[in-house]
Design a protein around this motif. Structure first.
Motif, PDB file in Angstrom:
ATOM      1  N   ILE A   1       2.622  22.158  12.818  1.00  0.00           N
ATOM      2  CA  ILE A   1       3.796  22.415  13.659  1.00  0.00           C
ATOM      3  C   ILE A   1       3.832  21.423  14.825  1.00  0.00           C
ATOM      4  O   ILE A   1       4.869  20.839  15.133  1.00  0.00           O
ATOM      5  N   PHE A   2       2.681  21.233  15.489  1.00  0.00           N
ATOM      6  CA  PHE A   2       2.601  20.276  16.600  1.00  0.00           C
ATOM      7  C   PHE A   2       2.928  18.872  16.133  1.00  0.00           C
ATOM      8  O   PHE A   2       3.700  18.153  16.769  1.00  0.00           O
ATOM      9  N   GLY A   3       2.289  18.470  15.044  1.00  0.00           N
ATOM     10  CA  GLY A   3       2.492  17.116  14.542  1.00  0.00           C
ATOM     11  C   GLY A   3       3.941  16.832  14.210  1.00  0.00           C
ATOM     12  O   GLY A   3       4.462  15.764  14.536  1.00  0.00           O
ATOM     13  N   GLU A   4       4.587  17.791  13.586  1.00  0.00           N
ATOM     14  CA  GLU A   4       6.007  17.613  13.262  1.00  0.00           C
ATOM     15  C   GLU A   4       6.837  17.459  14.526  1.00  0.00           C
ATOM     16  O   GLU A   4       7.727  16.611  14.588  1.00  0.00           O
TER      17      GLU A   4
ATOM     18  N   ALA B   1      -1.515  15.755  16.136  1.00  0.00           N
ATOM     19  CA  ALA B   1      -1.612  16.994  16.915  1.00  0.00           C
ATOM     20  C   ALA B   1      -2.983  17.128  17.561  1.00  0.00           C
ATOM     21  O   ALA B   1      -3.095  17.503  18.735  1.00  0.00           O
ATOM     22  N   ARG B   2      -4.044  16.810  16.810  1.00  0.00           N
ATOM     23  CA  ARG B   2      -5.405  16.890  17.376  1.00  0.00           C
ATOM     24  C   ARG B   2      -5.575  15.913  18.530  1.00  0.00           C
ATOM     25  O   ARG B   2      -6.154  16.263  19.558  1.00  0.00           O
ATOM     26  N   ARG B   3      -5.086  14.689  18.367  1.00  0.00           N
ATOM     27  CA  ARG B   3      -5.179  13.692  19.446  1.00  0.00           C
ATOM     28  C   ARG B   3      -4.412  14.167  20.681  1.00  0.00           C
ATOM     29  O   ARG B   3      -4.900  14.055  21.807  1.00  0.00           O
ATOM     30  N   TRP B   4      -3.216  14.690  20.479  1.00  0.00           N
ATOM     31  CA  TRP B   4      -2.396  15.161  21.595  1.00  0.00           C
ATOM     32  C   TRP B   4      -3.089  16.315  22.318  1.00  0.00           C
ATOM     33  O   TRP B   4      -3.170  16.326  23.542  1.00  0.00           O
ATOM     34  N   PHE B   5      -3.607  17.296  21.561  1.00  0.00           N
ATOM     35  CA  PHE B   5      -4.257  18.458  22.172  1.00  0.00           C
ATOM     36  C   PHE B   5      -5.480  18.017  22.984  1.00  0.00           C
ATOM     37  O   PHE B   5      -5.670  18.466  24.117  1.00  0.00           O
TER      38      PHE B   5
ATOM     39  N   SER C   1       6.865  26.161  31.155  1.00  0.00           N
ATOM     40  CA  SER C   1       7.532  25.226  32.068  1.00  0.00           C
ATOM     41  C   SER C   1       6.995  23.804  31.954  1.00  0.00           C
ATOM     42  O   SER C   1       7.731  22.844  32.139  1.00  0.00           O
ATOM     43  N   GLN C   2       5.730  23.664  31.621  1.00  0.00           N
ATOM     44  CA  GLN C   2       5.120  22.339  31.563  1.00  0.00           C
ATOM     45  C   GLN C   2       5.284  21.660  30.202  1.00  0.00           C
ATOM     46  O   GLN C   2       5.471  20.463  30.122  1.00  0.00           O
ATOM     47  N   TYR C   3       5.190  22.437  29.142  1.00  0.00           N
ATOM     48  CA  TYR C   3       5.137  21.847  27.804  1.00  0.00           C
ATOM     49  C   TYR C   3       6.316  22.200  26.911  1.00  0.00           C
ATOM     50  O   TYR C   3       6.375  21.758  25.765  1.00  0.00           O
ATOM     51  N   GLY C   4       7.258  22.980  27.389  1.00  0.00           N
ATOM     52  CA  GLY C   4       8.353  23.465  26.566  1.00  0.00           C
ATOM     53  C   GLY C   4       9.216  22.397  25.927  1.00  0.00           C
ATOM     54  O   GLY C   4       9.812  22.627  24.884  1.00  0.00           O
ATOM     55  N   GLN C   5       9.300  21.235  26.519  1.00  0.00           N
ATOM     56  CA  GLN C   5      10.120  20.164  25.968  1.00  0.00           C
ATOM     57  C   GLN C   5       9.348  19.270  25.002  1.00  0.00           C
ATOM     58  O   GLN C   5       9.935  18.471  24.287  1.00  0.00           O
ATOM     59  N   THR C   6       8.019  19.407  24.984  1.00  0.00           N
ATOM     60  CA  THR C   6       7.179  18.525  24.174  1.00  0.00           C
ATOM     61  C   THR C   6       6.812  19.126  22.829  1.00  0.00           C
ATOM     62  O   THR C   6       6.951  18.482  21.793  1.00  0.00           O
ATOM     63  N   VAL C   7       6.318  20.355  22.861  1.00  0.00           N
ATOM     64  CA  VAL C   7       5.866  21.038  21.652  1.00  0.00           C
ATOM     65  C   VAL C   7       6.312  22.496  21.706  1.00  0.00           C
ATOM     66  O   VAL C   7       6.623  23.012  22.776  1.00  0.00           O
ATOM     67  N   PRO C   8       6.320  23.169  20.556  1.00  0.00           N
ATOM     68  CA  PRO C   8       6.643  24.596  20.564  1.00  0.00           C
ATOM     69  C   PRO C   8       5.596  25.366  21.376  1.00  0.00           C
ATOM     70  O   PRO C   8       4.406  25.339  21.062  1.00  0.00           O
ATOM     71  N   VAL C   9       6.039  26.028  22.427  1.00  0.00           N
ATOM     72  CA  VAL C   9       5.120  26.658  23.382  1.00  0.00           C
ATOM     73  C   VAL C   9       4.329  27.807  22.755  1.00  0.00           C
ATOM     74  O   VAL C   9       3.150  27.979  23.055  1.00  0.00           O
ATOM     75  N   ALA C  10       4.944  28.590  21.900  1.00  0.00           N
ATOM     76  CA  ALA C  10       4.207  29.683  21.258  1.00  0.00           C
ATOM     77  C   ALA C  10       3.073  29.129  20.401  1.00  0.00           C
ATOM     78  O   ALA C  10       1.970  29.678  20.387  1.00  0.00           O
ATOM     79  N   ALA C  11       3.339  28.034  19.700  1.00  0.00           N
ATOM     80  CA  ALA C  11       2.291  27.415  18.887  1.00  0.00           C
ATOM     81  C   ALA C  11       1.192  26.840  19.774  1.00  0.00           C
ATOM     82  O   ALA C  11       0.000  26.958  19.452  1.00  0.00           O
ATOM     83  N   LEU C  12       1.562  26.227  20.893  1.00  0.00           N
ATOM     84  CA  LEU C  12       0.565  25.712  21.827  1.00  0.00           C
ATOM     85  C   LEU C  12      -0.283  26.847  22.379  1.00  0.00           C
ATOM     86  O   LEU C  12      -1.510  26.743  22.469  1.00  0.00           O
ATOM     87  N   SER C  13       0.353  27.954  22.735  1.00  0.00           N
ATOM     88  CA  SER C  13      -0.375  29.101  23.264  1.00  0.00           C
ATOM     89  C   SER C  13      -1.348  29.657  22.229  1.00  0.00           C
ATOM     90  O   SER C  13      -2.493  29.989  22.552  1.00  0.00           O
ATOM     91  N   ALA C  14      -0.909  29.724  20.977  1.00  0.00           N
ATOM     92  CA  ALA C  14      -1.793  30.176  19.904  1.00  0.00           C
ATOM     93  C   ALA C  14      -2.945  29.197  19.701  1.00  0.00           C
ATOM     94  O   ALA C  14      -4.086  29.600  19.466  1.00  0.00           O
ATOM     95  N   GLN C  15      -2.663  27.904  19.836  1.00  0.00           N
ATOM     96  CA  GLN C  15      -3.715  26.884  19.714  1.00  0.00           C
ATOM     97  C   GLN C  15      -4.749  27.042  20.820  1.00  0.00           C
ATOM     98  O   GLN C  15      -5.947  26.880  20.586  1.00  0.00           O
ATOM     99  N   VAL C  16      -4.301  27.366  22.033  1.00  0.00           N
ATOM    100  CA  VAL C  16      -5.234  27.614  23.135  1.00  0.00           C
ATOM    101  C   VAL C  16      -6.120  28.810  22.801  1.00  0.00           C
ATOM    102  O   VAL C  16      -7.328  28.797  23.064  1.00  0.00           O
ATOM    103  N   LEU C  17      -5.545  29.848  22.203  1.00  0.00           N
ATOM    104  CA  LEU C  17      -6.350  31.005  21.778  1.00  0.00           C
ATOM    105  C   LEU C  17      -7.364  30.591  20.719  1.00  0.00           C
ATOM    106  O   LEU C  17      -8.518  31.015  20.763  1.00  0.00           O
ATOM    107  N   HIS C  18      -6.957  29.773  19.767  1.00  0.00           N
ATOM    108  CA  HIS C  18      -7.884  29.272  18.748  1.00  0.00           C
ATOM    109  C   HIS C  18      -9.003  28.463  19.405  1.00  0.00           C
ATOM    110  O   HIS C  18     -10.160  28.582  19.022  1.00  0.00           O
TER     111      HIS C  18
END
Length: 124
Positions: free
Chosen positions: A9-12, A33-37, A78-95
């Motif tokens: 999802i991030f990569g796309e 996505a891994r590089r970005w994270f 507010s910080q990442y909403g325009q770059t990547v899907p925020v729910a997916a980013l939040s789930a990635q942080v949990l992972h």
């Protein structure tokens, strides 16, 4: 959702605006996505670990992952909403693990200075 699914999802999202002769493979999307994270970890650490809303989710007790996910979406939106899907980013942080992200140094001067160290490493 698995880590691979989140990375896809991030990569796309990250590669959607790039021009190229061919579409990127799923492997290339995941690698981007891994590089970005990894590049964002310092900013994520500051944004998440120093936010007072996260304090109630730190510590050795089991926490409600859904509530924590909601708090992360609010913090990161507010910080990442325009770059990547925020729910997916939040789930990635949990992972990745809140305890790993918000590691407190022995001297108490780490990114969460004064907040209890998290033991939450669960995944969705």
């Amino acid at each position: 959702m698995s880590k691979d699914d989140l990375e896809l999802i991030f990569g796309e999202a990250l590669l959607a605006d790039e021009f190229g002769a061919k579409d990127q493979s799923d492997g290339e999307k995941r690698a981007a996505a891994r590089r970005w994270f990894q590049a964002q970890l310092s900013g994520l650490r500051t944004l998440v670990c120093q936010n007072p809303s996260i304090a109630g989710y730190l510590g050795p007790e089991a926490k409600d992952r859904n509530a924590l996910l909601s708090v992360l979406i609010d913090i990161l939106g507010s910080q990442y909403g325009q770059t990547v899907p925020v729910a997916a980013l939040s789930a990635q942080v949990l992972h990745y693990g809140i305890d790993k992200l918000c590691t407190c140094s022995e001297s108490g001067s780490g990114p969460q200075s004064g907040l209890r160290r998290s033991r939450l490493t669960s995944v969705l």
